[in-house]
Design an enzyme around this catalytic site. Structure first.
Site, mmCIF file in Angstrom:
data_model
loop_
_atom_site.group_PDB
_atom_site.id
_atom_site.type_symbol
_atom_site.label_atom_id
_atom_site.label_comp_id
_atom_site.label_asym_id
_atom_site.label_seq_id
_atom_site.Cartn_x
_atom_site.Cartn_y
_atom_site.Cartn_z
ATOM 1 N N GLU A 91 -1.094 16.965 0.064
ATOM 2 C CA GLU A 91 -0.893 15.408 0.399
ATOM 3 C C GLU A 91 -0.711 14.471 -1.534
ATOM 4 O O GLU A 91 -0.691 13.689 -1.361
ATOM 5 C CB GLU A 91 -2.018 14.510 0.754
ATOM 6 C CG GLU A 91 -2.070 13.442 0.980
ATOM 7 C CD GLU A 91 -0.410 12.840 2.595
ATOM 8 O OE1 GLU A 91 -0.743 11.563 2.535
ATOM 9 O OE2 GLU A 91 0.409 13.492 2.699
ATOM 10 N N THR A 100 13.634 2.823 4.422
ATOM 11 C CA THR A 100 12.586 3.440 4.200
ATOM 12 C C THR A 100 12.561 5.463 4.611
ATOM 13 O O THR A 100 12.373 5.953 4.254
ATOM 14 C CB THR A 100 11.323 3.003 3.423
ATOM 15 O OG1 THR A 100 10.655 4.104 2.871
ATOM 16 C CG2 THR A 100 10.420 2.449 4.360
#
Length: 344
Positions: free
Chosen positions: A215, A333
């Site tokens: 991440e 997005t």
């Protein structure tokens, strides 16, 4: 139109900056329990959708609401060479938590939507373009550094004047956005930067034991024996099947035709298959990208894996440029294609 109407109460705030949460059953909106702030990405990446809804319905209230937010953010103080803080107060309409600048979580899609609204509207809204160009200059000035030993160009963060070599995987949307801008006539050095950054995003996968990115990574600024460019902290070593790198690979392949981007995407897909695929069906987030023998599956598949990651893989592996032609459509997005109003 129904869902648009149900979302409109979010804009009923003293500043017209929308609340973070809406109850679409009751038609009420509110900030999170712990603050009256919204995140900047939240309020500045709803524009493509609301503007398109106005175009489709002929009701301009949706576009008016979101354009007002962009105009307001355009005038705000607290920016640093076009870079924005992460939070904005729905009462005062001012940025809060000043002095922290990132292209990762809570700010990322603000930058993406500056460019994409300009493209959606037929490249007429110069304020959006100015803010985008200024922001990219701000990135170059404050956030770009190179790692050791491979000298990878990466985008770090700035906190109260101090640089941090931390980069969210989310930031890997940026090479694709830069490439899209260059394709639409912005300076060639945007494409050069896109090429450098996509290499970095690929290395965030390639330098890890499972071949999957965590991440968050931290880059080494000083060469140390036996150390790679990428360091991973225990709290950051999960992978949520995120799309950003594959998304950027798709843009890079579309605009350059260089097959290496397909090859990199294929490698990533094979590693998703190897470490995250569930025998009974579907894919799962994993807790530990550094442990190939037990990546610790979480039993959770985010909807963006299907909506974005696999969609961008599919488009990356297709050589049909009319399969969502980027001169006719702009992706929001979350990877939903919306028509460009005045096709190039």
């Amino acid at each position: 139109k129904d869902i648009g109407n149900r979302l409109m109460p979010a804009f009923k705030t003293p500043s017209k900056i929308p609340y973070s949460d809406v109850n679409i059953g009751r038609g009420t909106a509110h900030p999170p329990r712990w603050t009256s702030d919204s995140t900047v990405a939240e309020v500045t990446s709803i524009q493509l959708e609301f503007r398109e809804l106005s175009r489709l319905t002929g009701d301009d209230k949706f576009q008016k609401a979101v354009d007002e937010v962009m105009k307001h953010v355009h005038t705000l103080s607290g920016k640093n060479d076009g870079l924005v803080p992460m939070f904005i107060n729905t009462n005062s309409g001012q940025f809060t938590h000043l002095g922290v600048y990132t292209l990762g979580a809570r700010a990322d899609s603000y930058y993406e939507y500056l460019l994409k609204q300009w493209i959606q509207g037929g490249k007429k809204e110069n304020e959006l373009l100015e803010d985008y160009m200024r922001a990219i200059e701000g990135v170059k000035k404050h956030l770009l550094q190179r790692s050791q030993p491979k000298k990878l160009t990466f985008v770090g963060e700035l906190a109260h004047g101090h640089f941090s070599a931390k980069m969210d995987h989310l930031v890997c949307f940026l090479p694709g956005t830069l490439a899209l801008g260059a394709h639409n006539g912005l300076p060639a050095d945007h494409m050069k930067l896109a090429e450098a950054l996509i290499e970095t995003c690929y290395q965030m996968y390639a330098q890890v034991e499972t071949g999957l990115s965590p991440e968050i990574v931290h880059f080494n600024l000083h060469a140390q024996k036996g150390h790679k460019d990428v360091e991973i902290k225990p709290a950051d070593r999960h992978n949520l099947l995120r799309p950003e790198t594959v998304e950027s690979l798709f843009y890079m392949y579309r605009f350059t035709g260089d097959k290496k981007y397909q090859d990199w995407g294929w490698e990533i897909l094979q590693n998703f298959n190897k470490y995250t695929r569930v025998p009974t069906g579907g894919y799962t987030s994993i807790n530990n990208v550094q442990n190939p023998s037990n990546p610790e599956p979480r039993d959770k598949m985010e909807s963006f894996f299907l909506g974005e990651t696999l969609k961008y893989m599919f488009l990356l592996f297709s050589d049909d440029i009319d399969l969502i032609n980027l001169d006719k459509y702009v992706f929001n997005t979350e990877a939903h294609p919306l028509p460009i109003w005045v096709p190039a």
